[in-house]
Write a protein that holds these residues in place. Structure first.
Motif, PDB file in Angstrom:
ATOM      1  N   GLU A  94       3.919   6.761   1.504  1.00 34.07           N
ATOM      2  CA  GLU A  94       3.410   6.840   2.878  1.00 34.07           C
ATOM      3  C   GLU A  94       1.973   7.352   2.890  1.00 34.07           C
ATOM      4  N   GLN A  95       1.686   8.283   2.003  1.00 37.52           N
ATOM      5  CA  GLN A  95       0.321   8.794   1.928  1.00 37.52           C
ATOM      6  C   GLN A  95      -0.649   7.727   1.416  1.00 37.52           C
ATOM      7  N   PHE A  96      -0.187   6.951   0.457  1.00 33.07           N
ATOM      8  CA  PHE A  96      -1.001   5.827  -0.011  1.00 33.07           C
ATOM      9  C   PHE A  96      -1.310   4.878   1.145  1.00 33.07           C
ATOM     10  N   GLN A  97      -0.285   4.545   1.920  1.00 35.21           N
ATOM     11  CA  GLN A  97      -0.498   3.613   3.049  1.00 35.21           C
ATOM     12  C   GLN A  97      -1.477   4.198   4.071  1.00 35.21           C
ATOM     13  N   GLN A  98      -1.365   5.499   4.273  1.00 32.93           N
ATOM     14  CA  GLN A  98      -2.251   6.181   5.214  1.00 32.93           C
ATOM     15  C   GLN A  98      -3.714   6.086   4.764  1.00 32.93           C
ATOM     16  N   ILE A  99      -3.924   6.299   3.477  1.00 32.37           N
ATOM     17  CA  ILE A  99      -5.278   6.232   2.922  1.00 32.37           C
ATOM     18  C   ILE A  99      -5.828   4.806   3.039  1.00 32.37           C
ATOM     19  N   PHE A 100      -4.969   3.844   2.741  1.00 33.74           N
ATOM     20  CA  PHE A 100      -5.366   2.430   2.827  1.00 33.74           C
ATOM     21  C   PHE A 100      -5.651   2.059   4.292  1.00 33.74           C
ATOM     22  N   ASN A 101      -4.796   2.514   5.204  1.00 30.57           N
ATOM     23  CA  ASN A 101      -5.008   2.235   6.634  1.00 30.57           C
ATOM     24  C   ASN A 101      -6.337   2.815   7.114  1.00 30.57           C
ATOM     25  N   ASN A 102      -6.602   4.062   6.711  1.00 34.38           N
ATOM     26  CA  ASN A 102      -7.837   4.714   7.153  1.00 34.38           C
ATOM     27  C   ASN A 102      -9.072   4.000   6.628  1.00 34.38           C
ATOM     28  N   ALA A 103      -9.036   3.620   5.362  1.00 39.42           N
ATOM     29  CA  ALA A 103     -10.173   2.916   4.771  1.00 39.42           C
ATOM     30  C   ALA A 103     -10.388   1.581   5.482  1.00 39.42           C
ATOM     31  N   SER A 104      -9.291   0.931   5.877  1.00 34.38           N
ATOM     32  CA  SER A 104      -9.389  -0.368   6.562  1.00 34.38           C
ATOM     33  C   SER A 104      -9.896  -0.207   7.982  1.00 34.38           C
ATOM     34  N   LYS A 105      -9.369   0.810   8.645  1.00 39.63           N
ATOM     35  CA  LYS A 105      -9.687   1.037  10.048  1.00 39.63           C
ATOM     36  C   LYS A 105     -11.147   1.430  10.221  1.00 39.63           C
ATOM     37  N   THR A 106     -11.653   2.242   9.302  1.00 37.46           N
ATOM     38  CA  THR A 106     -13.001   2.771   9.473  1.00 37.46           C
ATOM     39  C   THR A 106     -14.059   1.864   8.850  1.00 37.46           C
ATOM     40  N   HIS A 107     -13.629   0.791   8.157  1.00 40.60           N
ATOM     41  CA  HIS A 107     -14.631  -0.108   7.574  1.00 40.60           C
ATOM     42  C   HIS A 107     -15.400  -0.795   8.697  1.00 40.60           C
ATOM     43  N   PHE A 108     -16.728  -0.724   8.636  1.00 34.52           N
ATOM     44  CA  PHE A 108     -17.552  -1.313   9.684  1.00 34.52           C
ATOM     45  C   PHE A 108     -17.821  -2.782   9.389  1.00 34.52           C
ATOM     46  N   ALA A 109     -17.585  -3.642  10.392  1.00 32.94           N
ATOM     47  CA  ALA A 109     -17.870  -5.074  10.297  1.00 32.94           C
ATOM     48  C   ALA A 109     -16.983  -5.761   9.262  1.00 32.94           C
ATOM     49  N   SER A 110     -17.475  -6.826   8.606  1.00 30.10           N
ATOM     50  CA  SER A 110     -16.632  -7.639   7.736  1.00 30.10           C
ATOM     51  C   SER A 110     -16.507  -7.029   6.353  1.00 30.10           C
TER      52      SER A 110
ATOM     53  N   LEU B 191      -7.046 -14.232  16.231  1.00 31.39           N
ATOM     54  CA  LEU B 191      -6.249 -15.093  17.120  1.00 31.39           C
ATOM     55  C   LEU B 191      -5.028 -14.363  17.662  1.00 31.39           C
ATOM     56  N   LYS B 192      -4.410 -13.543  16.805  1.00 33.25           N
ATOM     57  CA  LYS B 192      -3.194 -12.845  17.231  1.00 33.25           C
ATOM     58  C   LYS B 192      -3.461 -11.414  17.704  1.00 33.25           C
ATOM     59  N   TYR B 193      -4.396 -10.729  17.037  1.00 33.35           N
ATOM     60  CA  TYR B 193      -4.568  -9.293  17.310  1.00 33.35           C
ATOM     61  C   TYR B 193      -5.876  -8.953  18.025  1.00 33.35           C
ATOM     62  N   GLN B 194      -6.746  -9.938  18.246  1.00 34.69           N
ATOM     63  CA  GLN B 194      -8.057  -9.704  18.869  1.00 34.69           C
ATOM     64  C   GLN B 194      -8.745  -8.486  18.246  1.00 34.69           C
ATOM     65  N   ASN B 195      -9.095  -7.485  19.053  1.00 34.22           N
ATOM     66  CA  ASN B 195      -9.840  -6.335  18.529  1.00 34.22           C
ATOM     67  C   ASN B 195      -8.939  -5.270  17.893  1.00 34.22           C
ATOM     68  N   ARG B 196      -7.619  -5.513  17.846  1.00 35.92           N
ATOM     69  CA  ARG B 196      -6.691  -4.475  17.387  1.00 35.92           C
ATOM     70  C   ARG B 196      -6.474  -4.548  15.875  1.00 35.92           C
ATOM     71  N   ARG B 197      -7.514  -4.231  15.143  1.00 37.71           N
ATOM     72  CA  ARG B 197      -7.440  -4.332  13.686  1.00 37.71           C
ATOM     73  C   ARG B 197      -6.310  -3.478  13.110  1.00 37.71           C
ATOM     74  N   ILE B 198      -6.084  -2.298  13.682  1.00 41.04           N
ATOM     75  CA  ILE B 198      -5.071  -1.397  13.125  1.00 41.04           C
ATOM     76  C   ILE B 198      -3.667  -1.996  13.295  1.00 41.04           C
ATOM     77  N   ASP B 199      -3.434  -2.726  14.388  1.00 42.53           N
ATOM     78  CA  ASP B 199      -2.117  -3.369  14.572  1.00 42.53           C
ATOM     79  C   ASP B 199      -1.894  -4.440  13.501  1.00 42.53           C
ATOM     80  N   TYR B 200      -2.964  -5.162  13.202  1.00 47.25           N
ATOM     81  CA  TYR B 200      -2.886  -6.170  12.140  1.00 47.25           C
ATOM     82  C   TYR B 200      -2.570  -5.513  10.792  1.00 47.25           C
ATOM     83  N   ILE B 201      -3.234  -4.406  10.497  1.00 45.95           N
ATOM     84  CA  ILE B 201      -3.028  -3.737   9.204  1.00 45.95           C
ATOM     85  C   ILE B 201      -1.591  -3.223   9.097  1.00 45.95           C
TER      86      ILE B 201
END
Ligand code: MN3
Length: 207
Positions: A116-132, A176-186
């Motif tokens: 779970e901690q690994f997933q949290q770290i991965f989620n945070n890195a994904s969420k905070t990544h700016f742009a593409s 197409l499915k998540y629009q601006n909700r990147r965290i929901d996609y992750i």
């Protein structure tokens, strides 16, 4: 003339990652986006046919060998081809309670404390990544696991790490499915991670 790179067949159907990744996103992502990186990579390599003799991994590991006038084209589109090919492979139709098998689970726990901690770290890195860009789980030269994001189509091979798992953070991967909700996609994406493949890459690399 036969070009060195062509679109890999998906190991599942476009609709098979539903409802987490929708069919239309998969179809456009694979048949249009990925194909265009391949076309652009082939076109760039045309300008220096010696590069046809190297594997894509070797090119990405040694971008300094690529002539300067095509280097950024090769980096962007070679990365585009490598990253997407890996991305398709490390996904599979969803499983309930999708987790790695014990051998690789214990490696993740040793490196990150818990799954779970690994997933949290991965989620945070994904969420905070700016742009593409892409988020990565890699094994470094000391066989340690690391998580980080890289911009554009940059690849861990170019900085000496070996990629195990990656998620595409470009908007075309989820808009197409998540629009601006990147965290929901992750969050949804964890259901379709192919842990068997990720573990296989790890054990191949460290053995
Ligand atoms: Mn993409």
């Amino acid at each position: 003339m036969k070009y060195p790179y062509s679109l890999p067949t998906l190991p599942y159907g476009y609709g098979d990652l539903e409802p987490y990744i929708d069919r239309m996103t998969m179809e456009i992502h694979h048949s249009k986006h990925h194909q265009s990186y391949i076309d652009n990579l082939n076109a760039a390599l045309e300008k220096d046919k010696n590069l046809f003799d190297l594997s894509l991994e070797d090119i990405l590991k040694n971008l300094n060998l690529v002539p300067e006038e095509i280097r950024s084209q090769v980096k962007n589109n070679g990365g585009g081809h490598y990253n997407h090919s890996l991305f398709w492979e490390v996904m599979a139709p969803a499983k309930t309670n999708n987790k790695p098998e014990n051998d690789f689970l214990s490696i993740l726990e040793k490196n990150f404390g818990s799954f779970e901690q690994f997933q949290q770290i991965f989620n945070n890195a994904s969420k905070t990544h700016f742009a593409s860009g892409w988020c990565w789980l890699v094994v470094d030269q000391e066989k340690k696991l690391k998580v980080y994001s890289l911009p554009n189509h940059d690849n861990p091979l170019s900085i000496g790490d070996f990629p195990l798992l990656t998620n595409d953070l470009w908007e075309h991967a989820y808009y197409l499915k998540y629009q601006n909700r990147r965290i929901d996609y992750i969050q949804a994406w964890w259901n379709v991670v192919n842990w068997h493949k990720v573990a296989e890459r790890y054990f191949m690399m460290v053995s």
